[in-house]
Design a protein around this motif. Structure first.
Motif, PDB file in Angstrom:
ATOM      1  N   GLN A 345       0.580  -1.209  -0.047  1.00  0.00           N
ATOM      2  CA  GLN A 345      -0.022   0.007  -0.264  1.00  0.00           C
ATOM      3  C   GLN A 345       0.987   1.303   0.104  1.00  0.00           C
ATOM      4  OE1 GLN A 345      -3.639  -0.796  -0.211  1.00  0.00           O
ATOM      5  NE2 GLN A 345      -2.279  -2.461  -0.730  1.00  0.00           N
ATOM      6  N   TRP A 346       0.415   2.106  -0.516  1.00  0.00           N
ATOM      7  CA  TRP A 346       1.170   3.622  -0.635  1.00  0.00           C
ATOM      8  C   TRP A 346      -0.163   4.733  -1.087  1.00  0.00           C
ATOM      9  CZ3 TRP A 346       1.685   6.367  -5.622  1.00  0.00           C
ATOM     10  CH2 TRP A 346       1.299   5.556  -6.503  1.00  0.00           C
ATOM     11  N   ALA A 347       0.212   5.788  -1.127  1.00  0.00           N
ATOM     12  CA  ALA A 347      -0.722   6.936  -1.229  1.00  0.00           C
ATOM     13  C   ALA A 347      -1.416   6.640  -2.482  1.00  0.00           C
ATOM     14  CB  ALA A 347       0.051   8.320  -1.530  1.00  0.00           C
ATOM     15  N   GLY A 348      -0.936   6.124  -3.555  1.00  0.00           N
ATOM     16  CA  GLY A 348      -1.945   5.932  -4.725  1.00  0.00           C
ATOM     17  C   GLY A 348      -2.882   4.784  -4.710  1.00  0.00           C
ATOM     18  N   THR A 349      -2.865   4.024  -3.649  1.00  0.00           N
ATOM     19  CA  THR A 349      -3.870   3.090  -3.302  1.00  0.00           C
ATOM     20  C   THR A 349      -4.968   3.420  -2.565  1.00  0.00           C
ATOM     21  OG1 THR A 349      -2.640   1.940  -1.759  1.00  0.00           O
ATOM     22  CG2 THR A 349      -2.321   0.915  -4.062  1.00  0.00           C
ATOM     23  N   LEU A 350      -4.649   4.520  -1.966  1.00  0.00           N
ATOM     24  CA  LEU A 350      -5.578   5.092  -0.805  1.00  0.00           C
ATOM     25  C   LEU A 350      -6.953   5.556  -1.670  1.00  0.00           C
ATOM     26  CD1 LEU A 350      -6.473   5.798   2.052  1.00  0.00           C
ATOM     27  CD2 LEU A 350      -5.110   8.161   1.729  1.00  0.00           C
ATOM     28  N   PRO A 351      -7.178   6.164  -2.693  1.00  0.00           N
ATOM     29  CA  PRO A 351      -8.233   6.635  -2.993  1.00  0.00           C
ATOM     30  C   PRO A 351      -9.380   5.403  -3.608  1.00  0.00           C
ATOM     31  CG  PRO A 351      -6.601   7.967  -4.218  1.00  0.00           C
ATOM     32  CD  PRO A 351      -5.898   6.890  -3.425  1.00  0.00           C
ATOM     33  N   LEU A 352      -8.545   4.364  -4.071  1.00  0.00           N
ATOM     34  CA  LEU A 352      -9.518   3.142  -4.557  1.00  0.00           C
ATOM     35  C   LEU A 352     -10.039   2.336  -3.223  1.00  0.00           C
ATOM     36  CD1 LEU A 352     -10.473   0.904  -6.301  1.00  0.00           C
ATOM     37  CD2 LEU A 352      -8.623  -0.279  -5.920  1.00  0.00           C
ATOM     38  N   THR A 353      -9.178   2.494  -1.970  1.00  0.00           N
ATOM     39  CA  THR A 353      -9.459   1.958  -1.026  1.00  0.00           C
ATOM     40  C   THR A 353     -10.988   2.614  -0.149  1.00  0.00           C
ATOM     41  OG1 THR A 353      -7.299   1.291  -0.352  1.00  0.00           O
ATOM     42  CG2 THR A 353      -9.010   1.467   1.463  1.00  0.00           C
ATOM     43  N   TYR A 354     -10.781   3.867  -0.275  1.00  0.00           N
ATOM     44  CA  TYR A 354     -11.724   4.791   0.192  1.00  0.00           C
ATOM     45  C   TYR A 354     -13.180   4.510  -0.598  1.00  0.00           C
ATOM     46  CZ  TYR A 354     -14.596   8.794   1.759  1.00  0.00           C
ATOM     47  OH  TYR A 354     -15.848   9.614   2.195  1.00  0.00           O
ATOM     48  N   ILE A 370       5.977   4.029   2.974  1.00  0.00           N
ATOM     49  CA  ILE A 370       6.474   5.310   3.657  1.00  0.00           C
ATOM     50  C   ILE A 370       7.917   5.146   3.892  1.00  0.00           C
ATOM     51  CG2 ILE A 370       6.670   5.790   6.159  1.00  0.00           C
ATOM     52  CD1 ILE A 370       3.610   5.389   6.628  1.00  0.00           C
ATOM     53  N   LEU A 371       8.517   4.248   4.167  1.00  0.00           N
ATOM     54  CA  LEU A 371      10.020   4.052   4.444  1.00  0.00           C
ATOM     55  C   LEU A 371      10.850   4.166   3.132  1.00  0.00           C
ATOM     56  CD1 LEU A 371       9.806   1.113   7.146  1.00  0.00           C
ATOM     57  CD2 LEU A 371      10.805   3.172   7.286  1.00  0.00           C
ATOM     58  N   ALA A 372      10.306   3.757   2.026  1.00  0.00           N
ATOM     59  CA  ALA A 372      10.941   4.019   0.819  1.00  0.00           C
ATOM     60  C   ALA A 372      10.680   4.931  -0.206  1.00  0.00           C
ATOM     61  CB  ALA A 372      10.544   2.504  -0.035  1.00  0.00           C
ATOM     62  N   HIS A 373       9.955   6.078   0.397  1.00  0.00           N
ATOM     63  CA  HIS A 373       9.572   7.191  -0.284  1.00  0.00           C
ATOM     64  C   HIS A 373      10.962   7.932  -0.502  1.00  0.00           C
ATOM     65  CE1 HIS A 373       7.962  11.287  -1.202  1.00  0.00           C
ATOM     66  NE2 HIS A 373       7.044  10.845  -1.134  1.00  0.00           N
ATOM     67  N   PRO A 374      11.150   8.379  -1.944  1.00  0.00           N
ATOM     68  CA  PRO A 374      12.224   8.963  -2.174  1.00  0.00           C
ATOM     69  C   PRO A 374      12.771  10.132  -1.272  1.00  0.00           C
ATOM     70  CG  PRO A 374      10.575   9.485  -3.754  1.00  0.00           C
ATOM     71  CD  PRO A 374      10.114   8.575  -2.998  1.00  0.00           C
ATOM     72  N   LEU A 405       3.071  14.098  -2.185  1.00  0.00           N
ATOM     73  CA  LEU A 405       2.334  13.397  -2.984  1.00  0.00           C
ATOM     74  C   LEU A 405       2.789  13.177  -4.455  1.00  0.00           C
ATOM     75  CD1 LEU A 405      -0.254  11.512  -3.585  1.00  0.00           C
ATOM     76  CD2 LEU A 405      -1.463  13.578  -3.626  1.00  0.00           C
ATOM     77  N   ALA A 406       3.253  14.105  -4.951  1.00  0.00           N
ATOM     78  CA  ALA A 406       3.826  14.334  -6.460  1.00  0.00           C
ATOM     79  C   ALA A 406       5.273  13.259  -6.495  1.00  0.00           C
ATOM     80  CB  ALA A 406       4.087  15.533  -6.896  1.00  0.00           C
ATOM     81  N   SER A 407       6.117  13.364  -5.571  1.00  0.00           N
ATOM     82  CA  SER A 407       6.945  12.480  -5.604  1.00  0.00           C
ATOM     83  C   SER A 407       6.790  11.017  -5.427  1.00  0.00           C
ATOM     84  CB  SER A 407       7.909  12.771  -4.418  1.00  0.00           C
ATOM     85  OG  SER A 407       8.580  14.260  -4.517  1.00  0.00           O
ATOM     86  N   ALA A 408       5.714  10.553  -4.656  1.00  0.00           N
ATOM     87  CA  ALA A 408       5.290   9.121  -4.304  1.00  0.00           C
ATOM     88  C   ALA A 408       4.534   8.672  -5.721  1.00  0.00           C
ATOM     89  CB  ALA A 408       4.216   9.106  -3.313  1.00  0.00           C
ATOM     90  N   LEU A 409       3.983   9.639  -6.269  1.00  0.00           N
ATOM     91  CA  LEU A 409       3.159   9.309  -7.792  1.00  0.00           C
ATOM     92  C   LEU A 409       4.491   8.826  -8.772  1.00  0.00           C
ATOM     93  CD1 LEU A 409       0.263  11.870  -8.002  1.00  0.00           C
ATOM     94  CD2 LEU A 409       0.264   9.192  -7.428  1.00  0.00           C
ATOM     95  N   ASP A 410       5.505   9.600  -8.714  1.00  0.00           N
ATOM     96  CA  ASP A 410       6.526   9.486  -9.621  1.00  0.00           C
ATOM     97  C   ASP A 410       7.431   8.194  -9.302  1.00  0.00           C
ATOM     98  OD1 ASP A 410       5.901  11.852 -11.136  1.00  0.00           O
ATOM     99  OD2 ASP A 410       7.439  12.876  -9.912  1.00  0.00           O
ATOM    100  N   PHE A 411       7.470   7.970  -7.907  1.00  0.00           N
ATOM    101  CA  PHE A 411       8.389   6.934  -7.769  1.00  0.00           C
ATOM    102  C   PHE A 411       7.523   5.530  -7.643  1.00  0.00           C
ATOM    103  CE2 PHE A 411      10.533   4.251  -4.365  1.00  0.00           C
ATOM    104  CZ  PHE A 411      11.633   4.461  -4.973  1.00  0.00           C
ATOM    105  N   PHE A 412       6.541   5.512  -7.050  1.00  0.00           N
ATOM    106  CA  PHE A 412       5.683   4.329  -7.198  1.00  0.00           C
ATOM    107  C   PHE A 412       4.841   3.956  -8.001  1.00  0.00           C
ATOM    108  CE2 PHE A 412       6.378   5.491  -2.383  1.00  0.00           C
ATOM    109  CZ  PHE A 412       7.239   4.420  -1.993  1.00  0.00           C
ATOM    110  N   GLY A 413       4.435   5.146  -8.993  1.00  0.00           N
ATOM    111  CA  GLY A 413       3.419   5.005  -9.846  1.00  0.00           C
ATOM    112  C   GLY A 413       3.495   3.829 -10.853  1.00  0.00           C
ATOM    113  N   GLY A 414       4.495   3.764 -11.204  1.00  0.00           N
ATOM    114  CA  GLY A 414       4.930   2.766 -12.289  1.00  0.00           C
ATOM    115  C   GLY A 414       5.317   1.142 -11.955  1.00  0.00           C
ATOM    116  N   ARG A 415       5.219   0.915 -10.628  1.00  0.00           N
ATOM    117  CA  ARG A 415       5.609  -0.162  -9.909  1.00  0.00           C
ATOM    118  C   ARG A 415       4.563  -1.393  -9.865  1.00  0.00           C
ATOM    119  NH1 ARG A 415      10.639   0.189  -7.119  1.00  0.00           N
ATOM    120  NH2 ARG A 415      11.632   2.282  -7.461  1.00  0.00           N
TER     121      ARG A 415
END
Length: 415
Positions: A345-354, A370-374, A405-415
């Motif tokens: 889970q990360w910021a990008g999966t929160l909207p679907l969850t809610y 959280i721990l791997a955020h760039p 949030l923007a950094s998280a989307l860039d980093f985790f978004g393609g994973r």
């Protein structure tokens, strides 16, 4: 009556097999015995409430030497079966309840598949068992968060850190702004980091953070062990000012969780690791609906439901249903438990969850999120809070100009 619903598979007449199941799990066996009177069967015999054939298959899901010896041929009928068991067959005995509604049914030769789908209890009967000591409202009160999901993380690396190294990480995460921190399920009473030493080291930092910030971060210490050890560890957590302990439900068992609940006022974080062994094959095991009923009778406060779009095998709708079941009252009083989303889970999966749950009464755990955020753990926590702000504002995450949030989307978004 205790109503249990099953999904069965058999090449025989499903109605006859259902009747055999009811007898096997109550007052009968494969042949009538001396002393098996009509009066006993009338009072203690389970009864078949309904049988519905759902579909047929050309091959069996599981093998059965019994059926092979009998030379049974297909088609293999898949059916829904509901059986009602007298409450007096159980009394108030959680392990025996499980044995009655499941027990030897999984081993019956007439079946090439059996899954316990759900349990329906009278509210008055459910109220005879333990309830959560804290549940949703107590957990929120303990951490002082009421109007949003609780955001937490898992200590990583999972194992290998000394008590002081663990405490250093916990302090960093407290400063980063998390509401909740938990041990990984494989963290235990290690020779290099005994539970009591870890608890003391961690709680020294948590208490200090609480005093200087006014914020209480809940830490779930994994105390999974034999029962006497779990009680000792829970007492130590309480003595150090902690608020939560975690146990691996499947490996401790129903009775151990009941005894732990009865012996500690702490929040019990129920981790379901290993649940896939009970439920991953559709023709075998225990569905989450029945599973959560049993473990909630043990009095746990939190229950893992996995995560949406995460690293485990669950379909999104399975995760949604698990969370909704956790938030459904079983008795006459509020006995809901906090559903815990985790796994990838990360910021990008929160909207679907809610969006799927349509409420904020849940715990959202992001380990790597959280721990791997760039930009570090503080930015990882901030990315979750910024994602929640976007959800509240009705703004798609991609259109947010919030930096973490923007950094998280860039980093985790393609994973």
């Amino acid at each position: 009556m205790i109503h249990a619903t099953y999904r069965i598979e058999t090449p025989l007449d499903p109605a006859r097999v259902a009747a055999m199941m009811a007898g096997e799990q109550s007052s009968g066996t494969f042949v009538k015995v001396q002393g098996e009177t009509d009066a006993i069967n009338a009072r203690f015999g389970a009864r078949v409430v309904g049988v519905e054939v759902l579909e047929e298959a050309d091959t069996p899901s599981l093998s059965s030497a019994y059926l092979e010896r009998k030379g049974a041929k297909g088609p293999w009928r898949r059916a829904s079966v509901e059986i009602a068991y007298p409450e007096d067959n159980v009394g108030v005995n959680l392990p025996n309840l499980a044995a009655v509604v499941a027990g030897n049914l999984f081993d019956l030769g007439e079946l090439t598949g059996l899954r316990l789908m759900s349990l329906e209890l009278r509210p008055e009967y459910r109220d005879r068992y333990l309830r959560p000591a804290h549940g949703i409202e107590g957990t929120r009160k303990a951490v002082g968060v009421f109007e949003r999901p609780l955001f937490g993380t898992i200590l990583k690396p999972n194992i290998g850190m000394s008590p002081n190294e663990t405490a250093d990480l916990v302090e960093k995460l407290c400063e980063a702004g998390v509401d909740f921190i938990k041990d990984d399920e494989i963290a235990g009473n290690h020779p290099y980091a005994p539970v009591e030493a870890r608890v003391s080291a961690v709680m020294q930092r948590v208490r200090a953070f609480r005093e200087r910030s006014g914020r209480n971060v809940m830490v779930a210490f994994n105390i999974t062990d034999e029962l006497d050890a779990m009680r000792r560890h829970a007492d130590h957590v309480q003595a150090e000012g902690g608020s939560c302990v975690m146990a691996s439900l499947n490996w401790c068992g129903l009775s151990a969780l009941q005894s732990l609940r009865a012996s500690t006022p702490l929040v019990i974080h129920g981790h379901r690791n290993g649940f896939g062994a009970f439920a991953r094959h559709p023709a075998l095991g225990i569905d989450f609906a029945a599973y959560q009923t049993l473990y909630r009778l043990a009095g746990i406060d939190h229950l893992h439901v996995h995560g949406m779009g995460g690293k485990f095998a669950d379909a999104t709708e399975e995760v949604v249903e698990a969370a909704k079941l956790s938030l459904t009252t079983l008795g006459s009083q509020d006995d809901r438990v906090m559903p815990v989303f985790s796994s990838g889970q990360w910021a990008g999966t929160l909207p679907l969850t809610y969006d799927k749950l349509q409420r904020h009464d849940f715990m959202f755990l992001a380990g790597g999120g959280i721990l791997a955020h760039p930009d570090g753990p503080a930015a990882g926590v901030a990315s979750l809070k910024e994602a929640w702000q976007s959800i509240e504002a009705g703004t798609p995450l991609a259109r947010s100009n919030r930096p973490a949030l923007a950094s998280a989307l860039d980093f985790f978004g393609g994973r």
